[in-house]
Every structure is written in C-alpha cells, then in structure tokens.
Design an enzyme around this catalytic site. Structure first.
Site, short mmCIF file in Angstrom:
data_model
loop_
_atom_site.label_atom_id
_atom_site.label_comp_id
_atom_site.label_asym_id
_atom_site.label_seq_id
_atom_site.Cartn_x
_atom_site.Cartn_y
_atom_site.Cartn_z
CG ASP A 21 0.58 0.18 9.33
OD1 ASP A 21 -0.01 1.09 10.03
OD2 ASP A 21 1.14 0.59 8.13
NE ARG A 59 6.30 6.61 0.94
CZ ARG A 59 5.15 6.34 1.72
NH1 ARG A 59 4.36 5.82 1.25
NH2 ARG A 59 5.30 7.10 3.03
CE LYS A 106 -2.95 0.91 3.39
NZ LYS A 106 -3.04 2.44 4.32
CB SER A 107 3.71 2.49 1.75
OG SER A 107 3.16 2.05 3.22
CB SER A 162 5.67 10.02 10.90
OG SER A 162 4.64 10.12 10.12
CE LYS A 180 -0.55 4.05 12.34
NZ LYS A 180 0.04 4.44 11.11
#
Length: 451
Positions: free
Chosen positions: A335, A43, A38-39, A185, A362
C-alpha cells in the site's frame, strides 16, 4: 518558517485540494496522532460481530471503509454503536449466527470488507447474501477469493463468469481444505481462515511469501486455535472455536504514517514525531525501504498493545538515495508504493520498484496513475510491467492532477506538491477520507497553515 497555502474546496460533488508551497523556508514540524490502522479496524469489527458477548474497540479508524464493514454486519444482526467516536462497542451474535439481510450488502470502496466477508457469508448454511460495492470495487477481481471458497464447496455467483461483484452467495456447510495461494495476499488468507471457522476440521493456507498477519493475531486473541508455520508461510485454523468478545486497542496505521515519513524526509529542515504507530513486522517494509534510501527514522518507546507491536516514529529530513525495491518486501509495503514513488523523485540516482503488479488491480491502476500524474509535475518516471522506474533529482513543477478516486494516490500527490514550484491542484481529493478523514487538517498542521 514560511507557510504553505493549503485549501480544500467542494465543487460539483467533488473536493479540490490546492497546495502552494512558499518559495523558501518551508519545513514540517510537530507531533502527530494518526488514524487507527485500517486493516486492524476491519478485523476488530468483523470478529466482534461474530463473537459472543461484548467487544470494545478503542482507536478505531473512522474512515469510510470501516463504516462499510460496520453497516454490513449491522444488517446481519450485530449491534454496533455509532462510529462517531474512536471507542466503539459491539454486542456480538456468536459464530454461525449471521442473519440473512433484508437488502443487498454494500461494501462501498472496501476490498477488505468484501473479500473477508465472503468467507463468512459462504459458510452460513441456508442463507442468501447479495454483496455489491462502488464502481471501483465492482471492477476489482474477486476470483482470488471465490475460487478457494468454491474449492471448499461454496455457492457464489457474479458477473464475468463469477469474478466480479455484484455477487450472490448461497451459504452452505463448507469442507476444510489446504489452499496453496498463488499470491501473497492477506485478504485471500483471511477470507479462507474466516471460512474455516465454520468447517469440521482444519483449514490451511500456504502463501508464496509472508503477508500481513493481523487476522491471525486477532483470531487468536478472540479464542481461535491456529498453528502458524513461518518456515512454509502456512497458517492452519481449527473449525468451530468459541470466540469471545475482547477489548481491542487499535494502533495508528503505518500506511498513513508513510505519508509523513516521506514528507519530513524530502522537505528540508523538517522533523516530525508520529506517535502510537503499529510496527507489526508484516507491515514494516516501508521502514526498511526508506532505511535503504538513507532516511533518518528512529523508533522510540517500543511496546505491545493488544498483541500488536507499537512505537513512536521520529523522522528528520535528509537527502535520500535511490535503490531497488522488490521481492519478498513488496507484500509488506504494497500500500505504500505510491508514496515510495514520491520519495524516489527526490532521491539521488535511480529508484526501481518491481514485483508490484498487484497494484494494477487496487482502487486504481496505481502504477499507471502514479506514472501519469507525477509526469504531469515534471517527474522522470517510467511504468514497468510490474513496477516503476524513477530518476530522481528533477525539480517538480505545479500541475493539475487527479486522484482517480484512490485515497493513496490523493495523499501521495499532496506530499509531492509540497516540493513543487507553484500551485498544484488535486481533483477528487475527497478520496483521502477513505482511510484518513483528517489528512488535509494534518497537512495544514505540519505546514503551519491555519486555514
């Protein structure tokens, strides 16, 4: 092998997942392909949109969050092919050329979309952008990115003294800064680096601990110049690079793999092979934590795909043991804490997770929700201010639980239900589709359920 009975029903605008494991003989078997990371998917969409030329993304996560990112950048002029296959093509518009949208940009449930995008919007002069999200996202803190952007000169307004969405952004020329982030973060770091693309000079972010580095890897792949100091956890980006479209292969998401790593560990007689998983060292905290707990996990076929390390993960069932998880490992598994809590229930002794207060802001308060919902199932779990304390070894019983519309909660509770006696009902299970659209299908596959 005895089969679980796994059913998904739609009732009054929500999906209800019921899981009834057999009394004896359940084991999880199979080879799995998991969704794209997902990350990295977020991007790749963003950088493809602001680069020059064509970007091709293979293996993109087709979940709701990346769809939100794609919709936002389409509204600002990028041509992005429909997200109906894992190969997506983008015709980028070039750095600094995002168009003022005709309507409000909606980030949906995606904190990554909103926080990273703010860095780009704030740095586009003479354009007004309005950004909102769903009820959950509108309650999540945005000051962590708004404050450093304001330090760069950004004009951003929002609810609760400019801390909550909806947000209005009046783009302008920003100045480079050296920002010392109070938290580790990747979203904060990435937002500032993206804002730094449009500044005259060098923008630096220093973190108290290492956070995931997908933005740095991908920015470099697209042509940006970065200076990375691992000794001080600092990243510096030079302004006004020439970003060129790329072919990006998105590896499988280790956060999605975590559910199967824990499931196969705790269900006796299980063995799963999870193929093509990203093992970026800023994300492998889950592997290290499970190793501390004694999990039987081996990494096979290690390789590099588009600058990201990848491997196949083989996991076999074993008796886990409790341990303490905290400190610098937490940003590398933030996560995965909900599913680690499930692992702790089936471990011998006590498992303590600490330094994870970030989980309270979250998609839900994940510490409070995991404690409350697992307690309903009979777990001995206590909320700490910054974590959880779990005493393992207590058999779980079926219960009716709730995801609180949080995808990681929904999936973690489903894995816990595999080892609970009776029929567990998970309300608002549709949340899983945010990051793992085919989670229930995969659950049925590994359990031998043909429903």
């Amino acid at each position: 092998m005895s089969k679980s009975i796994i059913n998904l029903q739609s009732v009054e605008n929500q999906q209800i997942l019921s899981i009834t494991p057999p009394n004896t003989g359940l084991s999880l078997q199979g080879t799995l392909q998991i969704p794209g990371d997902k990350s990295i998917s977020h991007r790749a969409l963003m950088l493809g949109a602001i680069a020059e030329g064509e970007t091709i993304i293979a293996g993109l996560l087709l979940g709701e969050d990346p769809r939100s990112t794609a919709e936002c950048f389409r509204a600002m002029g990028a041509q992005i092919s429909p997200l109906n296959s894992e190969k997506v093509t983008i015709q980028g518009i070039g750095l600094g050329k995002l168009q003022e949208p005709l309507d409000v940009l909606n980030a949906g449930n995606s904190g990554t979309t909103m926080r990273l995008m703010l860095g780009l919007l704030a740095s586009h002069p003479d354009r007004l952008f309005c950004v909102t999200g769903d009820a959950s996202l509108r309650s999540r803190p945005m000051s962590r990115v708004i404050q450093p952007l304001q330090d760069m000169g950004a004009n951003i307004w929002g609810r609760k003294n400019n801390t909550l969405a909806p947000l209005a952004v009046q783009g302008k020329s920003l100045k480079p800064i050296h920002y010392h982030s109070p938290i580790a973060s990747a979203q904060v770091k990435s937002c500032i680096l993206l804002a730094g693309l449009m500044t005259d000079g060098k923008t630096t972010v220093t973190e108290p601990a290492l956070s995931r580095d997908h933005s740095e890897r991908m920015l470099q792949a697209f042509g940006a110049t970065l200076d990375i100091d691992s000794q001080t956890n600092s990243v510096t980006i030079n302004g006004h690079p020439k970003l060129i479209g790329q072919t990006v292969i998105v590896p499988g998401d280790i956060s999605s793999s975590a559910f199967w790593l824990v499931a196969a560990s705790i269900v006796p007689g299980s063995e799963l092979l999870i193929e093509n998983v990203g093992i970026n060292p800023t994300r492998t905290g889950i592997l290290e934590a499970l190793e501390m707990m004694g999990a039987d996990i081996t990494l096979e076929n290690k390789r590099i795909l588009t600058g990201e390390p990848v491997a196949d993960l083989r996991v076999k069932s074993c008796q886990l043991k409790g341990c303490t998880i905290g400190g610098n490992i937490i940003p590398r598994l933030i996560d995965e804490v909900p599913i680690l809590a499930v692992a702790g229930i089936f471990a011998t002794g006590k498992t303590i997770i600490k330094d994870a207060a970030e989980l309270r802001v979250k998609e839900s308060d994940r510490l409070a929700v995991m404690a409350s919902e697992l307690t309903k199932m009979g777990a001995k779990i206590t909320e700490l201010p910054d974590g959880l304390e779990i005493t393992g070894g207590t058999p779980l019983k079926a219960a009716e639980v709730d995801s609180y519309t949080d995808h990681r909660i929904a999936m973690s509770l489903a894995i816990a239900a595999l080892n609970a006696k009776g029929k567990t009902i998970i309300n608002r299970a549709e949340a899983a589709a945010i990051s793992y659209p085919k989670f229930v299908e995969t659950l049925q596959q590994v359990c031998g359920d043909s429903n």
